[in-house]
Write a protein that holds these residues in place. Structure first.
Motif, PDB file in Angstrom:
ATOM      1  N   GLN A  94       0.811  -1.211   0.000  1.00 29.85           N
ATOM      2  CA  GLN A  94       0.000   0.000   0.000  1.00 29.85           C
ATOM      3  C   GLN A  94       0.848   1.265   0.000  1.00 29.85           C
ATOM      4  O   GLN A  94       0.437   2.296  -0.529  1.00 29.85           O
ATOM      5  CB  GLN A  94      -0.943   0.006   1.212  1.00 29.85           C
ATOM      6  CG  GLN A  94      -1.955   1.147   1.196  1.00 29.85           C
ATOM      7  CD  GLN A  94      -3.027   0.967   2.248  1.00 29.85           C
ATOM      8  OE1 GLN A  94      -3.473  -0.139   2.511  1.00 29.85           O
ATOM      9  NE2 GLN A  94      -3.431   2.063   2.872  1.00 29.85           N
ATOM     10  N   GLU A  98       0.080   4.583  -2.214  1.00 37.96           N
ATOM     11  CA  GLU A  98      -0.113   5.904  -1.610  1.00 37.96           C
ATOM     12  C   GLU A  98       0.865   6.915  -2.196  1.00 37.96           C
ATOM     13  O   GLU A  98       0.513   8.068  -2.456  1.00 37.96           O
ATOM     14  CB  GLU A  98       0.053   5.809  -0.097  1.00 37.96           C
ATOM     15  CG  GLU A  98      -1.074   5.030   0.580  1.00 37.96           C
ATOM     16  CD  GLU A  98      -0.812   4.785   2.054  1.00 37.96           C
ATOM     17  OE1 GLU A  98       0.315   5.082   2.511  1.00 37.96           O
ATOM     18  OE2 GLU A  98      -1.711   4.287   2.751  1.00 37.96           O
ATOM     19  N   SER A 102      -0.296  10.182  -4.206  1.00 40.10           N
ATOM     20  CA  SER A 102       0.135  11.467  -3.661  1.00 40.10           C
ATOM     21  C   SER A 102       0.953  12.248  -4.680  1.00 40.10           C
ATOM     22  O   SER A 102       0.936  13.481  -4.700  1.00 40.10           O
ATOM     23  CB  SER A 102       0.968  11.261  -2.385  1.00 40.10           C
ATOM     24  OG  SER A 102       0.186  10.665  -1.371  1.00 40.10           O
ATOM     25  N   ASP A 165      -6.478   9.764  -0.537  1.00 43.40           N
ATOM     26  CA  ASP A 165      -5.760   9.225  -1.691  1.00 43.40           C
ATOM     27  C   ASP A 165      -6.434   7.951  -2.194  1.00 43.40           C
ATOM     28  O   ASP A 165      -6.009   6.830  -1.900  1.00 43.40           O
ATOM     29  CB  ASP A 165      -4.298   8.951  -1.344  1.00 43.40           C
ATOM     30  CG  ASP A 165      -3.489  10.225  -1.233  1.00 43.40           C
ATOM     31  OD1 ASP A 165      -3.798  11.173  -1.976  1.00 43.40           O
ATOM     32  OD2 ASP A 165      -2.562  10.286  -0.407  1.00 43.40           O
ATOM     33  N   LYS A 222      -8.847   4.339   4.390  1.00 44.33           N
ATOM     34  CA  LYS A 222      -8.271   5.600   3.913  1.00 44.33           C
ATOM     35  C   LYS A 222      -9.003   6.800   4.500  1.00 44.33           C
ATOM     36  O   LYS A 222      -8.381   7.805   4.847  1.00 44.33           O
ATOM     37  CB  LYS A 222      -8.291   5.625   2.379  1.00 44.33           C
ATOM     38  CG  LYS A 222      -7.295   4.641   1.763  1.00 44.33           C
ATOM     39  CD  LYS A 222      -7.298   4.682   0.242  1.00 44.33           C
ATOM     40  CE  LYS A 222      -6.266   3.714  -0.322  1.00 44.33           C
ATOM     41  NZ  LYS A 222      -6.177   3.759  -1.799  1.00 44.33           N
TER      42      LYS A 222
END
Length: 269
Positions: A94, A98, A102, A165, A222
């Protein structure tokens, strides 16, 4: 006689240092109706964009020599190249997803996923971009519901003003529920949104339900990373989910099945 040539569904830049994978995927995308330009490293791709090269979407490998995918994406954005990007990678943790989101990517797809999944994600992005260029009424570009803000022009989600995100698929799941608040949305409807209508899961109803539970679990995590009290995604056991007001039964009956969902996800897809 005059030959009739169908216009391509979209123009794709494929950036990957794996010669076999790049050639195979390029041929498959061409067969699906896409025009593909390929690059074996990030630097030639950046040169292509610097010279005015145009595509509808960029498929970008993460691990490449000299300049990795996230470095390519950062340089694209710093140079004002705002094309939609999907990362293609063998890195499933993950933390990489991310970092990609981002950095400005719209989606993150593991290379082990089937071609129809990638095509579905690409179509959602390209259709959204083309549709967004035709939209002139600004109020329709943002959907607000309580603390949730969905920016429809670039598929971004904010909760209490803070960015969440989400991958493009996760964003579309949230949009599906949030644009129909307090209305029950079935497992099958969510699954069709992800995989395309009529797609058959390997394990039948139990398979696609486990797949959907895994998506919902990731989405909840999230949102809760930003707001630990987030409780708007409510489940209707045996049927599906709804976007509630945060005072319902979010998580009851489904979070407890998270292990099954996580374990069955790969098989179900």
């Amino acid at each position: 006689m005059t030959a009739v040539t169908n216009a391509p569904l979209g123009r794709v830049a494929l950036v990957d240092d794996d010669d076999l994978f790049r050639e195979s995927l390029s041929l498959n995308l061409s067969d699906e109706g896409y025009e593909v330009v390929t690059f074996d490293r990030g630097e030639p791709a950046l040169d292509f964009f610097a010279k005015g090269g145009q595509v509808d979407i960029v498929l970008l490998d993460w691990r490449m020599p000299e300049l990795d995918g996230i470095g390519v994406l950062r340089q694209m954005r710093s140079r004002g190249v705002d094309l939609p990007v999907i990362f293609l990678t063998v890195l499933s943790d993950q933390i990489y997803e991310e970092a990609a989101l981002s950095g400005g990517a719209l989606d993150f797809v593991e290379k082990s996923r089937s071609l129809p999944i990638l095509i579905k994600r690409m179509k959602l992005i390209i259709d959204g971009v083309k549709g967004g260029t035709e939209e002139t009424e600004a109020p329709q570009s943002v959907h607000r519901l309580g603390d949730l803000e969905l920016r429809l022009d670039n598929s971004r989600a904010l909760w209490q003003g803070k960015r969440i995100d989400l991958t493009l698929t996760e964003f579309n799941i949230v949009k599906l529920m949030a644009t129909r608040p307090e209305e029950d949305v079935s497992y099958r409807e969510i699954y069709d949104l992800v995989h395309g209508k009529g797609f058959m899961a390997g394990y039948g109803p139990s398979g696609y339900r486990a797949n959907v539970r895994a998506f919902i679990k990731r989405i909840r995590q999230k949102f809760r990373a930003v707001d630990a009290a987030f409780d708007c995604i409510e489940n209707y056991p045996g049927f599906g989910y709804r976007w509630g007001d945060g005072t319902g039964n979010a998580g009851r009956g489904d979070e407890g099945e998270g292990g099954l969902a996580d374990g069955a996800q790969a098989a179900a897809e």
